[in-house]
Design an enzyme around this catalytic site. Structure first.
Site, short mmCIF file in Angstrom:
data_model
loop_
_atom_site.label_atom_id
_atom_site.label_comp_id
_atom_site.label_asym_id
_atom_site.label_seq_id
_atom_site.Cartn_x
_atom_site.Cartn_y
_atom_site.Cartn_z
CE LYS B 72 -57.91 125.25 68.09
NZ LYS B 72 -59.34 125.03 67.76
CB SER B 147 -59.11 124.27 63.95
OG SER B 147 -59.83 124.66 65.10
CB SER B 171 -62.50 123.18 66.06
OG SER B 171 -62.52 123.72 64.77
#
Lengths: 479, 485
Positions: B72, B147, B171
């Protein structure tokens, strides 16, 4: 205005840099004077993702300070974020302590006997420096100082005059230096002072609107700035107006204060506990260990020196200004020398040698036993005091024992009258003008003439005997 | 060993003993990536990519030897930019690497690229990215969740077997649920946050995504453990996670908190959750109804605490030292104002304002103070059920399957509600996991497991049992129009 006389109500906020050599939340050096932005890392630069980790060494020093100020140490204290935007504040917040500081409720007692309560002692990190004078139209930022460990000591408004504020600050400085918490170098900013001041009618307990004076970078600045500010407030009140809460800046060059901002438009710092740092929990044993390690504090030590060694207050004060010096004095005295004599030697010749960098208290040549030997040679008449000072420098330089130096340099004191009278006669003959003036009543010239004899003897003459012989010679030949 | 020959542990072993060329899995990954990213409707799972990743010669060692991993874009990496999906960090290169990334590399993994995300982790759909939205590999018009949507999509599409995400309020788990993969949010303090760009520091935790429970476990094991650079990481031995997957659920007590099955719950989600519970029961677990009575305070508490911390954490993006700086400013204040106005997206600004307000003098006690109290009672709910003999809780991961792109982007409240079941674990700091429990009209649905602090092993035991009973979902079909890169 014919009310009761006014008195000043003063409180101090003192920032002290902790002498750990490293930053509070990362391992960068805090040495003064490094090239700009070289003592930095992701943590103190506030780079994305970097996290603070508390240095336990800084906590120990902060605890020593709080204990020395007789504070209550809190078992749990919490680091909080003080949020504001400034170019030299890389994270956009300063890590400090707010609602739950390290310690509260202490006291220091001034020489005057005034007890000044300490409201709190908390830990925080320093910000960087904004340099406004490096470039014509831009501000430069140096982040070397960012993250430097500080404690803030906040006093209650218990001080009543600029003079008292100065003594309080001197006392705090002495304590921090003595306990090796900080070098308290005010020029380099390792001791910084702000003061709150207000006026009220004597006898009143009311707290009036106060102003905060910043940028007090020396003891005299503290005293002068507070004097100026008290006068200013007095004038305002005399004119029937009210003092408003303001932050003022001391301008040493102009000898005046100027307004920095009004307190009413002060910022909201949005303090909240820093989620990156767990609460600081101090086990009782850790605090007890540090308390035990404090030993005798300077004030108590000074009193003891006066009592135990029968020293004048001045001597006791100088000798207890640092732990090393006090220990040194006591070690020399313990070798059997008379305390006042030792005090004279330590405060005079020894400190001079240290100051000149010829030696330090831990130099082998200056070992307490060696100094005691030297003093014994003087006491026993083998060595004149002036010659002994030369020997002391030699001891510091070479590490040799005093007797060896005396022998090598042929410095044994000359006490034989025959020899001494020869030097005295030479001096009288060579300085007829001074002799005449002496005889005319300028008796202080005796010292000059003694000096001439000492010089002629290579500092080996016994000064007491020279004094006697010289007086005899001068008085005898007088008509 | 059960049907595990394709798992990352087995393939890393093949690399270590020379049966598999060190770069072969990276080559496969790049091929799959070409198919997914250069077709008619590209996934847009990656913000940065290293097409030469893992090509360096020489043997590879470690638990993840030769395994391609996606990371990420809120974890600091030295060889890729680290943008957090934000314009304000466009092109920013970190001079240091996150601890989790360093541990991955030390274990022989190859970082293939950085994945797309909602800006600074603020969002549940990966639509709040300066680099455009990521699509759900199961349906091009659906969001992948967020996310960590880029990481979940990359795993679901079969580009990488495992990926690193971060989870502040769901997330990792919610996108895992939407994309049909496994996602673990470990106990707060289990994985170092050093180098994880902070959103809400007291809630953020690095998490693992994988095609299977075992793959996700293998990744988690590598990144776990105390780090002296993170004062909130905790020195607890990491239990053997692979072994936990084989333990079986016989005798395990599974609690079903009724607050997580409200009447308005999507009926298909409810049916799939009940099926998963039956599967657990069939495998020997005891299923029990329980209550976490303060669950309803989770969303309001979260939307005070997370923005409050974010408002402070994001203050450093001021244009002074790094990242985007507006060149037009004629004063320092103007520099901050313009750089931040241009650099941050709408949702980030919304949360900074919310958080600044919540911490303001006069409001602090009413908002931040109350939210902390709510957090404490929510944490206490969990302590109580686990003390009362429940080993693991089972709930839906999200109330619905993946919603449409654009469907909730202008309705923050609806968007926030997609995290309603995942937020409590972050507030309490307990570990939680999402595992696929089936498909609803072609879209994956995930079930959430939550356990007591430090009991990731229990989560994995239960998740592996669900996976064994119900099977994995997918992979979704590769789009036809792709081309190799």
């Amino acid at each position: 205005m014919n009310g009761s006389p006014l008195e000043a109500v003063i409180g101090l906020e003192v920032h002290v840099q902790l002498d750990t050599g490293r930053k509070l939340f990362c391992a960068d050096s805090t040495a003064f004077g490094a090239p700009p932005n070289t003592s930095v890392c992701p943590v103190c630069l506030g780079l994305p993702g970097a996290l603070p980790v508390l240095d336990p060494g800084a906590v120990d020093l902060a605890l020593r300070a709080a204990l020395a100020l007789d504070c209550t140490i809190h078992r749990t204290s919490i680091f909080a974020r003080k949020n504001y935007f400034y170019p030299d504040l890389p994270k956009g917040y300063q890590i400090s302590q707010f609602e739950r500081p390290l310690a509260t409720g202490g006291v220091v007692e001034l020489d005057s006997g005034r007890r000044v309560r300490i409201r709190r002692v908390h830990m925080e990190e320093d910000a960087g420096k904004s340099l406004h004078d490096r470039f014509a139209s831009a501000t430069a930022v140096d982040l070397n100082r960012t993250g430097t460990p500080l404690i803030e000591i906040v006093s209650e408004p218990d001080l009543r005059s600029p003079r008292e504020a100065r003594s309080c600050l001197q006392l705090l400085k002495l304590l921090m230096e003595y306990l090796e918490i900080s070098d308290c170098n005010m020029e380099e900013g390792s001791l910084r002072v702000d003061a709150n001041v207000s006026l009220r009618e004597k006898g009143s307990e009311r707290l009036e609107a106060s102003t905060e004076v910043k940028n007090l970078n020396s003891f005299s600045a503290v005293e002068k700035a507070l004097g100026v500010e008290i006068e200013r407030q007095t004038r305002i009140r005399a004119g029937g107006a009210a003092v408003i809460r303001q932050t003022l800046l001391w301008d040493a060059a102009a000898g005046d204060v100027r307004v920095m901002r009004n307190k009413e438009d002060s910022q909201d710092y949005r303090y909240f506990p820093d989620p990156d740092l767990p609460p600081l929990v101090l086990p009782a044993q850790r605090v007890a260990r540090l308390r035990a390690g404090l030993g005798e504090l300077p004030r108590a030590k000074r009193e003891r020196f006066r009592r135990q060694y029968d020293l004048p207050a001045y001597d006791a004060g100088v000798l207890t200004s640092s732990r090393a010096l006090a220990d040194y004095f006591e070690a020399v005295t313990a070798c059997g020398r008379q305390p006042k004599t030792v005090s004279n030697w330590v405060m005079g010749p020894v400190l001079k040698i240290v100051k000149r960098g010829i030696g330090h208290l831990a130099s082998p040549g200056l070992a307490p036993a060696r100094l005691a030997e030297l003093i014994a040679l003087v006491d026993g008449g083998t060595l004149s005091a002036p010659a002994a000072r030369t020997v002391l420098a030699g001891m510091a330089r070479t590490g040799d024992p005093p007797a060896a130096i005396v022998q090598r340099e042929g410095l044994t004191q000359v006490r034989e009258d025959q020899v001494l009278e020869g030097w005295v006669a030479d001096a009288v003959a060579a300085h007829q003008r001074e002799v005449a003036r002496y005889r005319g009543g300028e008796t202080r010239l005796l010292g000059f003439l003694i000096g001439q004899v000492m010089r002629a003897s290579g500092r080996k003459a016994d000064p007491r005997r020279v004094n006697q012989l010289l007086r005899a010679a001068l008085d005898a030949d007088a008509d | 060993m059960r049907e595990n020959s394709n798992g990352v542990a087995a393939r890393a072993a093949e690399v270590r003993n020379g049966q598999l060329a060190p770069d072969s899995m990276v080559a496969e990954a790049l091929e799959a990536l070409g198919a997914w990213e250069f077709g008619a409707s590209p996934l847009n799972a990656f913000i940065a990519l290293d097409q030469r990743a893992g090509r360096e010669r020489g043997p590879r060692d470690g638990a993840l030897a030769g395994i391609p991993v996606a990371v990420k874009d809120n974890l600091a990496t030295a060889d890729f930019p680290t943008t957090c999906g934000s314009r304000i960090l466009q092109g920013f290169r970190s001079p240091y690497e996150a601890t989790a990334v360093r541990r991955l590399r030390r274990a022989g993994a190859v970082v293939l690229g950085k994945t797309n995300m909602d800006e600074f982790g603020m969002g549940s759909s990966t639509e709040n990215s300066a680099f455009g939205p990521t699509r759900n590999p199961w349906h091009p018009e659906r969001v992948p969740g967020g996310s960590s949507g880029g990481s979940a999509a990359a795993v679901a599409a079969g580009i990488v077997p495992v990926a690193v995400g971060s989870d502040t309020g769901g997330s990792v788990r919610q996108p895992a649920s939407f994309c049909g993969v496994v996602g673990i949010k470990p106990t707060y303090g289990r994985v170092s946050r050093y180098g994880l760009v902070a959103f809400a520091s007291s809630l953020d935790q690095v998490g693992a995504l994988g095609r299977t429970v075992r793959d996700a476990a293998a990744l988690l094991e590598v990144v776990s453990g105390r780090d002296p650079r993170d004062a909130t990481s905790v020195n607890r031995p990491v239990p053997p996670l692979a072994a936990a997957c084989d333990r079986g659920v016989r005798g395990l007590v599974v609690g079903v908190p009724r607050e997580y099955f409200p009447p308005r719950l999507d009926p298909v989600v409810r049916r799939l959750a009940e099926r998963a519970l039956s599967a657990l029961e069939a495998a020997g677990a005891e299923v029990r109804d329980v209550s976490l009575p303060h669950t309803r305070y989770a969303i309001p508490a979260y939307y005070i605490i997370a923005p409050a911390e974010a408002s402070s954490n994001l203050a450093r993006y001021d244009g002074v030292r790094f990242g985007r700086r507006c060149g037009e400013a004629d004063s320092t204040e103007r520099l901050y104002e313009l750089s931040r106005s241009e650099g941050f997206g709408t949702e980030v600004k919304r949360r900074i304002l919310l958080g600044t307000y919540a911490l303001s003098a006069g409001y602090y006690d009413a908002y931040y103070g109350r939210a902390q109290e709510a957090r404490a009672v929510i944490a206490h709910d969990f302590e109580r059920v686990f003390r009362d003999g429940v080993d693991v809780l089972f709930t839906p991961t999200s109330p619905t399957p993946a919603f449409r792109l654009g469907e909730r982007i202008h309705d923050p409240y609806q968007m926030y509600l997609s995290d309603i079941f995942t937020v409590p674990a972050n507030l309490a700091g307990v570990p939680a996991l999402s595992v696929p429990i089936g498909l609803a009209e072609g879209l994956p649905v995930g079930g959430q497991l939550m356990a007591a602090h430090w009991r990731e092993d229990t989560l994995l035991t239960a998740a592996a049992a669900i996976e064994a009973e119900l099977g994995t979902v997918g992979p979704p079909p590769v789009p036809a129009a792709g081309r190799a890169i």
